[in-house]
Write a protein that holds these residues in place. Sequence first.
Motif, PDB file in Angstrom:
ATOM      1  N   PRO A  10       6.169 -25.511 -42.260  1.00  0.00           N
ATOM      2  CA  PRO A  10       6.671 -24.951 -40.999  1.00  0.00           C
ATOM      3  C   PRO A  10       7.977 -25.587 -40.560  1.00  0.00           C
ATOM      4  CG  PRO A  10       4.319 -25.356 -40.850  1.00  0.00           C
ATOM      5  CD  PRO A  10       4.775 -26.004 -42.120  1.00  0.00           C
ATOM      6  N   GLU A  11       8.119 -26.907 -40.762  1.00  0.00           N
ATOM      7  CA  GLU A  11       9.370 -27.586 -40.399  1.00  0.00           C
ATOM      8  C   GLU A  11      10.522 -27.102 -41.251  1.00  0.00           C
ATOM      9  OE1 GLU A  11       6.092 -29.927 -38.723  1.00  0.00           O
ATOM     10  OE2 GLU A  11       6.441 -29.003 -40.673  1.00  0.00           O
ATOM     11  N   LEU A  12      10.242 -26.798 -42.513  1.00  0.00           N
ATOM     12  CA  LEU A  12      11.292 -26.235 -43.369  1.00  0.00           C
ATOM     13  C   LEU A  12      11.753 -24.890 -42.813  1.00  0.00           C
ATOM     14  CD1 LEU A  12      12.979 -26.476 -45.944  1.00  0.00           C
ATOM     15  CD2 LEU A  12      11.077 -25.453 -47.212  1.00  0.00           C
ATOM     16  N   GLY A  13      10.801 -24.087 -42.339  1.00  0.00           N
ATOM     17  CA  GLY A  13      11.163 -22.825 -41.693  1.00  0.00           C
ATOM     18  C   GLY A  13      11.965 -23.042 -40.428  1.00  0.00           C
ATOM     19  N   ASP A  14      11.664 -24.126 -39.689  1.00  0.00           N
ATOM     20  CA  ASP A  14      12.444 -24.451 -38.495  1.00  0.00           C
ATOM     21  C   ASP A  14      13.904 -24.731 -38.857  1.00  0.00           C
ATOM     22  OD1 ASP A  14      10.015 -24.271 -37.222  1.00  0.00           O
ATOM     23  OD2 ASP A  14       9.775 -26.436 -36.927  1.00  0.00           O
ATOM     24  N   PHE A  15      14.111 -25.522 -39.912  1.00  0.00           N
ATOM     25  CA  PHE A  15      15.478 -25.852 -40.326  1.00  0.00           C
ATOM     26  C   PHE A  15      16.197 -24.604 -40.822  1.00  0.00           C
ATOM     27  CE2 PHE A  15      17.928 -29.798 -41.756  1.00  0.00           C
ATOM     28  CZ  PHE A  15      19.147 -29.125 -41.829  1.00  0.00           C
ATOM     29  N   VAL A  16      15.508 -23.746 -41.583  1.00  0.00           N
ATOM     30  CA  VAL A  16      16.128 -22.509 -42.066  1.00  0.00           C
ATOM     31  C   VAL A  16      16.548 -21.632 -40.885  1.00  0.00           C
ATOM     32  CG1 VAL A  16      15.757 -20.380 -43.378  1.00  0.00           C
ATOM     33  CG2 VAL A  16      14.934 -22.557 -44.279  1.00  0.00           C
ATOM     34  N   LEU A  34      24.865 -29.798 -44.129  1.00  0.00           N
ATOM     35  CA  LEU A  34      23.434 -29.878 -43.865  1.00  0.00           C
ATOM     36  C   LEU A  34      23.021 -31.339 -43.986  1.00  0.00           C
ATOM     37  CD1 LEU A  34      22.436 -26.853 -46.112  1.00  0.00           C
ATOM     38  CD2 LEU A  34      22.808 -26.833 -43.634  1.00  0.00           C
ATOM     39  N   ALA A  35      22.582 -31.910 -42.881  1.00  0.00           N
ATOM     40  CA  ALA A  35      22.310 -33.345 -42.843  1.00  0.00           C
ATOM     41  C   ALA A  35      20.899 -33.623 -42.350  1.00  0.00           C
ATOM     42  CB  ALA A  35      23.325 -34.051 -41.941  1.00  0.00           C
ATOM     43  N   GLY A  36      20.386 -34.760 -42.761  1.00  0.00           N
ATOM     44  CA  GLY A  36      19.070 -35.188 -42.297  1.00  0.00           C
ATOM     45  C   GLY A  36      18.940 -36.689 -42.397  1.00  0.00           C
ATOM     46  N   TYR A  37      18.230 -37.241 -41.456  1.00  0.00           N
ATOM     47  CA  TYR A  37      17.963 -38.681 -41.437  1.00  0.00           C
ATOM     48  C   TYR A  37      16.475 -38.908 -41.596  1.00  0.00           C
ATOM     49  CZ  TYR A  37      16.979 -43.211 -39.192  1.00  0.00           C
ATOM     50  OH  TYR A  37      16.500 -44.469 -38.890  1.00  0.00           O
ATOM     51  N   ILE A  75      13.425 -32.606 -45.455  1.00  0.00           N
ATOM     52  CA  ILE A  75      13.530 -31.174 -45.160  1.00  0.00           C
ATOM     53  C   ILE A  75      14.887 -30.639 -45.609  1.00  0.00           C
ATOM     54  CG2 ILE A  75      13.313 -29.424 -43.379  1.00  0.00           C
ATOM     55  CD1 ILE A  75      10.786 -31.107 -43.871  1.00  0.00           C
ATOM     56  N   ALA A  76      15.962 -31.364 -45.317  1.00  0.00           N
ATOM     57  CA  ALA A  76      17.306 -30.898 -45.670  1.00  0.00           C
ATOM     58  C   ALA A  76      17.464 -30.720 -47.172  1.00  0.00           C
ATOM     59  CB  ALA A  76      18.358 -31.870 -45.136  1.00  0.00           C
TER      60      ALA A  76
END
Length: 412
Positions: free
Chosen positions: A96-102, A154-157, A163-164
Amino acid sequence: MSLPSPTFIFTIPSIHDDTILNCRLYVPCKDLVLHDLQPPKAAIIAHPYAPLGGCYDDPIVESVGFVLWRAGYVIGTFNFRGALGAVGHTSWSAKPELGDFVSMYGFMINYLNCLILGRGRFQRNTDQQLSSIPSVIEGEELPTKPHLCPRLLLAGYSYGSIIASHLPDVEFVTKLFKNAVSGSAESEIQLRASNLSSQTLKDLEFRQKHNLDGTSRKTPIMQANLGSLQPSSPVLVGGFESEAAEERIDRELRRSLDLRKSLDRVREKIHVRRHRLPDSSDTSDEGLRVNYNFDVIVPEICYLLISPVLPPIATFATFFSSLSFKRRQPGEFISNHDVSSQLVRYPSLTVYGDNDFFTSIKKLRRWAQELSEKPGSTFEYCEVEGAGHFWQEKGVLEQMENHIRDWESSLT
């Protein structure tokens, strides 16, 4: 340093299941996106694990965002479901979080394209006020000059880097939103991007007309009319852009009273006000397909990973499931793909410390070196001595920011 007050605070539905996502947009004060020689640039930065306090207010997210914002990027941040009291709960699988990022990914692609289209209109007639940019534009083609191609970073920490690094390819995301059906989450995101890009261009046009660059002296009248680009007064945008989406989502939410109450709390929390684009002559859009009548410019993609989390911790975070984006409609999905291929194909940078307790330094070094040595790889990495996962040691945050700044300036 941290980001200023956001230009826009807004919501979008997640394309995974319509969960309402809280988002922020930070537009650079300098008038960059109206210049033909300077294509717009944007970055999306994902935050750490929500159950451990991760949200878009995270200091590392703010620091990375500030570096890129100063470099002329439009910065987009968002809360994954369940973060900072948001609707929903953190999932076990991270799908679901991957869908949020998309969802935020698609928003930014559409926002950048609308900026370019609106800028073309502005340049053709600089004396007239910019009109709203509708999501459906009859008989008008988007300029396709190569130098207009926008950049999207596209960044992520920490958890955000997991996810990114599993996002679907940009061509897939572009197609997903280009073929959006009216009333769908994808269509709502399109409309919201169009709405906010129109407001952005109006504000930037005002700055240009009055020669305002964020440093010039402002009269009281100018100060009162700076609009959404004035850091002290962000514009709050919530609700739905189309009645079709509102009816559909309300109908689905009535099946779950608890979820409905959570959505109401979010709306009350950010004091949302309804924003609607001008209605077309056809008042009934139920079932119609919302298509752009111009060729969408696919942005140039870059990746930035801060303190990437590798297995086994990454495996625990996804509950041992294979993380890949899947559309809700049966039969339409993206199959599992080699995550490393994205980081090798596109310009990518990862920055990590040699004292990161989530992932051993030996594993981080081996992973980074293997990616950088693949044929044709554009992957780069920087190791900061003495830095831990949270970048709280003396002087390490400045080193991390310098690495990002140097890498960004090297992009062409």
